[in-house]
Design an enzyme around this catalytic site. Structure first.
Site, PDB file in Angstrom:
ATOM      1  N   ASN A   1       2.951  31.172 -37.571  1.00  0.00           N
ATOM      2  CA  ASN A   1       3.470  30.379 -38.690  1.00  0.00           C
ATOM      3  C   ASN A   1       2.833  28.992 -38.594  1.00  0.00           C
ATOM      4  OD1 ASN A   1       4.865  28.828 -40.490  1.00  0.00           O
ATOM      5  ND2 ASN A   1       6.915  29.303 -39.703  1.00  0.00           N
ATOM      6  N   PRO A   2       1.882  28.667 -39.471  1.00  0.00           N
ATOM      7  CA  PRO A   2       1.192  27.379 -39.360  1.00  0.00           C
ATOM      8  C   PRO A   2       2.027  26.214 -39.892  1.00  0.00           C
ATOM      9  CG  PRO A   2       0.382  28.567 -41.275  1.00  0.00           C
ATOM     10  CD  PRO A   2       1.434  29.446 -40.646  1.00  0.00           C
TER      11      PRO A   2
ATOM     12  N   GLY B   1       9.012  29.089 -34.913  1.00  0.00           N
ATOM     13  CA  GLY B   1      10.376  28.775 -34.496  1.00  0.00           C
ATOM     14  C   GLY B   1      11.312  29.957 -34.687  1.00  0.00           C
ATOM     15  N   ASP B   2      12.602  29.661 -34.714  1.00  0.00           N
ATOM     16  CA  ASP B   2      13.592  30.729 -34.838  1.00  0.00           C
ATOM     17  C   ASP B   2      13.478  31.442 -36.190  1.00  0.00           C
ATOM     18  OD1 ASP B   2      14.436  30.036 -32.351  1.00  0.00           O
ATOM     19  OD2 ASP B   2      16.199  28.909 -33.016  1.00  0.00           O
TER      20      ASP B   2
ATOM     21  N   GLU C   1      11.905  36.481 -39.108  1.00  0.00           N
ATOM     22  CA  GLU C   1      11.040  37.320 -39.963  1.00  0.00           C
ATOM     23  C   GLU C   1      10.570  38.553 -39.195  1.00  0.00           C
ATOM     24  OE1 GLU C   1       7.807  36.027 -42.230  1.00  0.00           O
ATOM     25  OE2 GLU C   1       8.627  34.059 -42.710  1.00  0.00           O
TER      26      GLU C   1
ATOM     27  N   GLY D   1       8.187  25.878 -33.152  1.00  0.00           N
ATOM     28  CA  GLY D   1       9.092  25.564 -34.249  1.00  0.00           C
ATOM     29  C   GLY D   1       9.810  24.257 -33.975  1.00  0.00           C
TER      30      GLY D   1
ATOM     31  N   ARG E   1      12.104  18.497 -44.603  1.00  0.00           N
ATOM     32  CA  ARG E   1      11.161  19.163 -43.710  1.00  0.00           C
ATOM     33  C   ARG E   1      10.001  18.264 -43.301  1.00  0.00           C
ATOM     34  NH1 ARG E   1      10.241  23.789 -41.351  1.00  0.00           N
ATOM     35  NH2 ARG E   1      11.993  25.184 -41.590  1.00  0.00           N
TER      36      ARG E   1
ATOM     37  N   ASP F   1      20.409  31.829 -37.702  1.00  0.00           N
ATOM     38  CA  ASP F   1      19.183  31.565 -36.929  1.00  0.00           C
ATOM     39  C   ASP F   1      18.295  30.554 -37.645  1.00  0.00           C
ATOM     40  OD1 ASP F   1      20.164  33.454 -35.204  1.00  0.00           O
ATOM     41  OD2 ASP F   1      18.648  34.976 -35.624  1.00  0.00           O
TER      42      ASP F   1
ATOM     43  N   GLU G   1      18.170  29.972 -40.913  1.00  0.00           N
ATOM     44  CA  GLU G   1      17.908  30.293 -42.327  1.00  0.00           C
ATOM     45  C   GLU G   1      19.241  30.217 -43.068  1.00  0.00           C
ATOM     46  OE1 GLU G   1      14.524  31.319 -43.426  1.00  0.00           O
ATOM     47  OE2 GLU G   1      14.263  30.322 -41.505  1.00  0.00           O
TER      48      GLU G   1
HETATM   49  C1  LIG Z   1      26.092  13.204 -30.070  1.00  0.00           C
HETATM   50  C2  LIG Z   1      25.133  14.241 -29.601  1.00  0.00           C
HETATM   51  C3  LIG Z   1      25.611  15.589 -29.921  1.00  0.00           C
HETATM   52  C4  LIG Z   1      24.595  16.627 -29.610  1.00  0.00           C
HETATM   53  C5  LIG Z   1      25.140  17.966 -29.953  1.00  0.00           C
HETATM   54  C6  LIG Z   1      24.106  18.934 -29.826  1.00  0.00           C
HETATM   55  C7  LIG Z   1      24.578  20.316 -30.076  1.00  0.00           C
HETATM   56  C8  LIG Z   1      23.352  21.122 -30.262  1.00  0.00           C
HETATM   57  C9  LIG Z   1      23.615  22.573 -30.338  1.00  0.00           C
HETATM   58  C10 LIG Z   1      22.412  23.142 -30.959  1.00  0.00           C
HETATM   59  C11 LIG Z   1      22.568  24.592 -31.217  1.00  0.00           C
HETATM   60  C12 LIG Z   1      21.328  25.065 -31.857  1.00  0.00           C
HETATM   61  C13 LIG Z   1      21.405  26.484 -32.221  1.00  0.00           C
HETATM   62  C14 LIG Z   1      20.086  26.896 -32.746  1.00  0.00           C
HETATM   63  C15 LIG Z   1      19.833  27.079 -34.001  1.00  0.00           C
HETATM   64  C16 LIG Z   1      18.460  27.440 -34.456  1.00  0.00           C
HETATM   65  O1  LIG Z   1      18.376  28.835 -34.618  1.00  0.00           O
HETATM   66  C17 LIG Z   1      18.185  26.735 -35.747  1.00  0.00           C
HETATM   67  C18 LIG Z   1      16.782  27.029 -36.236  1.00  0.00           C
HETATM   68  O2  LIG Z   1      15.817  26.754 -35.296  1.00  0.00           O
HETATM   69  P1  LIG Z   1      14.286  26.473 -35.722  1.00  0.00           P
HETATM   70  O3  LIG Z   1      14.254  25.100 -36.288  1.00  0.00           O
HETATM   71  O4  LIG Z   1      13.440  26.589 -34.487  1.00  0.00           O
HETATM   72  O5  LIG Z   1      13.908  27.508 -36.746  1.00  0.00           O
HETATM   73  N1  LIG Z   1      18.312  25.307 -35.538  1.00  0.00           N
HETATM   74  C19 LIG Z   1      19.278  24.596 -36.096  1.00  0.00           C
HETATM   75  O6  LIG Z   1      20.062  25.066 -36.888  1.00  0.00           O
HETATM   76  C20 LIG Z   1      19.307  23.131 -35.737  1.00  0.00           C
HETATM   77  C21 LIG Z   1      20.657  22.717 -35.323  1.00  0.00           C
HETATM   78  C22 LIG Z   1      20.550  21.317 -34.823  1.00  0.00           C
HETATM   79  C23 LIG Z   1      21.840  20.661 -34.776  1.00  0.00           C
HETATM   80  C24 LIG Z   1      21.680  19.252 -34.360  1.00  0.00           C
HETATM   81  C25 LIG Z   1      22.978  18.578 -34.349  1.00  0.00           C
HETATM   82  C26 LIG Z   1      22.847  17.152 -34.003  1.00  0.00           C
HETATM   83  C27 LIG Z   1      24.210  16.530 -34.010  1.00  0.00           C
HETATM   84  C28 LIG Z   1      24.165  15.071 -33.953  1.00  0.00           C
HETATM   85  C29 LIG Z   1      25.558  14.525 -34.116  1.00  0.00           C
HETATM   86  C30 LIG Z   1      25.473  13.091 -33.867  1.00  0.00           C
HETATM   87  C31 LIG Z   1      26.732  12.342 -34.010  1.00  0.00           C
HETATM   88  C32 LIG Z   1      26.391  10.912 -33.838  1.00  0.00           C
HETATM   89  C33 LIG Z   1      27.501  10.022 -34.182  1.00  0.00           C
HETATM   90  C34 LIG Z   1      27.053   8.600 -34.320  1.00  0.00           C
HETATM   91  N1  LIG Z   2       2.709  30.286 -44.086  1.00  0.00           N
HETATM   92  C1  LIG Z   2       3.944  29.879 -44.376  1.00  0.00           C
HETATM   93  N2  LIG Z   2       4.185  28.968 -45.337  1.00  0.00           N
HETATM   94  C2  LIG Z   2       5.422  28.526 -45.613  1.00  0.00           C
HETATM   95  N3  LIG Z   2       6.525  28.962 -44.968  1.00  0.00           N
HETATM   96  C3  LIG Z   2       6.360  29.865 -43.990  1.00  0.00           C
HETATM   97  C4  LIG Z   2       5.074  30.379 -43.643  1.00  0.00           C
HETATM   98  N4  LIG Z   2       5.227  31.277 -42.639  1.00  0.00           N
HETATM   99  C5  LIG Z   2       6.544  31.326 -42.372  1.00  0.00           C
HETATM  100  N5  LIG Z   2       7.242  30.497 -43.167  1.00  0.00           N
HETATM  101  C6  LIG Z   2       8.686  30.177 -43.169  1.00  0.00           C
HETATM  102  O1  LIG Z   2       8.820  28.897 -42.592  1.00  0.00           O
HETATM  103  C7  LIG Z   2      10.167  28.657 -42.262  1.00  0.00           C
HETATM  104  C8  LIG Z   2      10.297  27.822 -41.021  1.00  0.00           C
HETATM  105  O2  LIG Z   2       9.731  28.476 -39.935  1.00  0.00           O
HETATM  106  P1  LIG Z   2      10.220  28.300 -38.448  1.00  0.00           P
HETATM  107  O3  LIG Z   2       9.311  29.148 -37.633  1.00  0.00           O
HETATM  108  O4  LIG Z   2      11.660  28.555 -38.341  1.00  0.00           O
HETATM  109  O5  LIG Z   2       9.937  26.769 -38.150  1.00  0.00           O
HETATM  110  P2  LIG Z   2      10.997  25.593 -37.929  1.00  0.00           P
HETATM  111  O6  LIG Z   2      11.477  25.774 -36.537  1.00  0.00           O
HETATM  112  O7  LIG Z   2      10.225  24.336 -38.086  1.00  0.00           O
HETATM  113  O8  LIG Z   2      12.083  25.746 -38.919  1.00  0.00           O
HETATM  114  C9  LIG Z   2      10.776  30.036 -42.127  1.00  0.00           C
HETATM  115  O9  LIG Z   2      11.714  30.193 -43.164  1.00  0.00           O
HETATM  116  C10 LIG Z   2       9.601  30.987 -42.326  1.00  0.00           C
HETATM  117  O10 LIG Z   2      10.021  32.161 -42.991  1.00  0.00           O
HETATM  118 CA   LIG Z   3      13.637  27.387 -38.984  1.00  0.00          CA
END
Ligand SMILES: CCCCCCCCCCCCC/C=C/[C@@H](O)[C@H](COP(=O)(O)O)NC(=O)CCCCCCCCCCCCCCC
Ligand SMILES: Nc1ncnc2c1ncn2[C@@H]1O[C@H](COP(=O)(O)OP(=O)(O)O)[C@@H](O)[C@H]1O
Ligand SMILES: [Ca+2]
Length: 469
Positions: A70-71, A129-130, A135, A172, A237, A429, A431
């Site tokens: 995924n670029p 990423g996730d 996918e 990711g 993004r 995950d 999405e």
């Molecule tokens: C005050 C600091 C609090 C830190 C709390 C951190 C809790 C983090 C738990 C993260 C669980 C992540 C689960 C993963 C989900 C991923 O599948 C999914 C997709 O990943 P991809 O981008 O690689 O495609 N990622 C996510 O949905 C991202 C979730 C990120 C959540 C970040 C939350 C930050 C919270 C900051 C609160 C700050 C309060 C500050 C008050 C002044």
């Molecule tokens: N070539 C592409 N162009 C645009 N979007 C894409 C491409 N390939 C994959 N994607 C989509 O990009 C989104 C983000 O990808 P992901 O790997 O989760 O990166 P990130 O961790 O930054 O969210 C996903 O919804 C995926 O389906």
């Molecule tokens: Ca993602």
């Protein structure tokens, strides 16, 4: 990893370079090299062929891999990471690859579904990423079920496990699936786990709505806080991975809560609870435990329970969801392959209390040890947002608080009044899911990764010569 015979010009000595895996700090692996020299060239050649023969007998090692890049994910470095850090290692290890750089979202999923000649490969590699991983599993699981005529729209259907293993090269924004199964987000470490042919089964949740299949999830299914953070962050993004912190702070301040009903089927007969101090670790004990786990998938011996209320967050963590932001994760004691998910309910509380809960994800303190948080290890669960409940439920609600209903109706009609919205969305995950009412079921060990889970620290702390890097 491999052995190479070096020609020493004008010399009667033999020289072999052996590449091997060296463990470094924090679960990282590196490729190291040792050179053996010998005055007898023939003997040296025998060493090489002997090592090569040994390597060939390890059948768990992949020889042909299908790679999707995924670029567009993370900092848009997927292609560079693969070409500079991973491809040379695969070449070194004698692995051949077919590489596809995706051109649009769902390109990899659809290619796996309809075009890929899967029989030519020993595994699939996902660079992203996730979301990219999601996918890949959607393509692979679909392909596996269709070959055997399984009806994926039926939530009760037993799904067939996928035979091809998947390797994740993290590129990711969060990369929590890689971090929670390998212990680090490092492309070289992931490549080495693929090369040595590691195998880690993982559970997959299926998400349905009214007997219609919606999606699969392996890490976080989150409604409320994490759903809102995701929705808000997708519009940003361009900020890269920092978008999550920005939206995280914003949604923390917004402090929305959502009403609804959660029903769940507690997991019986399994080892451990979400409040355990022990962690999911690889090794013999884990292997043995894993063998027992799926014997207990019978659902009849436990009964559904229902919780109603106002929630800041409803999270189902099928793995720890550890990531660099929270090295212990959303549910530190969650297991990768025990057929359950940890359902975390965070009820409406003050901003201060919610911050305490969030902060505990980054420290040793127990994030579940708070009056407004509950956690259950479950095999299935359902969620219905309040305004989507059955007529009889609504009638009950009406009797309970007819005034409140009228007010929330007024608020829905007047979004400008700034009151809390009725619906959030699910973060599946990473999405966004468009449906709010969902029915979730865990499928034990449906897919396998080129990983080995998190190793006990003792395994690598004892190394006499720690890595210099
Ligand atoms: C005050 C600091 C609090 C830190 C709390 C951190 C809790 C983090 C738990 C993260 C669980 C992540 C689960 C993963 C989900 C991923 O599948 C999914 C997709 O990943 P991809 O981008 O690689 O495609 N990622 C996510 O949905 C991202 C979730 C990120 C959540 C970040 C939350 C930050 C919270 C900051 C609160 C700050 C309060 C500050 C008050 C002044
Ligand atoms: N070539 C592409 N162009 C645009 N979007 C894409 C491409 N390939 C994959 N994607 C989509 O990009 C989104 C983000 O990808 P992901 O790997 O989760 O990166 P990130 O961790 O930054 O969210 C996903 O919804 C995926 O389906
Ligand atoms: Ca993602």
């Amino acid at each position: 990893i491999s052995v190479r015979e070096e020609d020493e010009e004008n010399s009667s000595r033999g020289r072999d370079d052996v590449m091997y895996v060296e463990r470094c700090r924090q679960h990282r692996w590196r490729c190291a090299e040792v050179t053996f020299t010998c005055s007898d060239v023939a003997l040296c050649q025998r060493w090489v062929s002997s090592i090569r023969e040994q390597l060939v007998t390890i059948t768990s090692r992949p020889k042909h891999l299908l790679v999707y890049i995924n670029p567009y994910g993370g900092k848009r470095q997927g292609k560079r990471i693969y070409e500079q850090k991973v491809a040379p290692l695969f070449a070194q290890a004698g692995i051949s690859t077919d590489v596809i750089v995706t051109e649009y979202a769902n390109h990899a999923r659809d290619h796996l579904r309809t075009e890929a000649e899967l029989k030519n490969f020993d595994g699939v590699v996902c660079v992203g990423g996730d979301g990219m991983f999601s996918e890949i599993i959607h393509g692979l699981i679909w392909r596996t079920q269709i070959d055997d005529g399984v009806d994926t729209n039926c939530p009760d259907e037993t799904l067939l496990p996928c035979s091809l293993r998947i390797g994740i090269i993290p590129a990711g924004s969060t990369d929590c699936i890689c971090f929670a199964t390998v212990g680090t987000n490092d492309p070289v470490t992931s490549a080495l786990h693929i090369i040595v042919g590691d195998s880690q089964p993982i559970d997959v949740c299926s998400v349905h709505h009214n007997n219609t299949f919606l999606r699969y999830s392996v890490s976080l299914l989150g409604y409320g806080f994490y759903g809102d953070v995701l929705t808000d962050s997708e519009r940003k993004r361009w900020m890269g991975p920092a978008r999550y912190d920005f939206s995280g702070v914003k949604m923390f301040l917004t402090h929305h809560y959502y009403e609804g009903t959660v029903s769940y089927l507690p997991a019986r007969g399994i080892v451990g609870t979400p409040r355990d101090a022990t962690r999911c670790r690889s090794g013999l004990a884990a292997e043995r435990e894993r063998g027992q786990i799926c014997l207990f998938v019978s659902e009849n011996d436990s009964e559904w329970r229902t919780v109603r209320g106002k929630f800041l967050a409803i999270n189902a963590a099928s793995m720890s969801c550890a990531c660099p932001r929270s090295p212990k994760g959303l549910s530190p004691a969650a297991h990768l392959a025990n057929g359950t998910t940890d359902l975390i309910l965070v009820r409406k509380c003050s901003r201060f209390d919610f911050l305490r809960h969030l902060l505990r994800h980054t420290s040793k303190d127990d994030q579940f040890d708070l009056t407004f948080v509950e956690v259950h290890r479950v095999r299935r669960f359902r969620f219905t947002p309040r305004h989507c409940q059955s007529d009889s439920d609504l009638e009950l609600d009406l009797q309970e608080s007819s005034k409140r209903q009228i007010f929330s109706q007024i608020c829905r009609d007047h979004p400008a009044c700034g009151c809390t919205p009725t619906y959030s969305s699910w973060n599946c995950d990473g999405e966004i899911l468009t449906h709010t009412a969902i029915d979730v079921r865990v499928h034990c060990q449906l897919i396998k990764l080129f990983a080995r889970g998190i190793e006990e620290p003792a395994v690598f702390e004892d190394v006499a010569n720690p890595c210099a890097i």
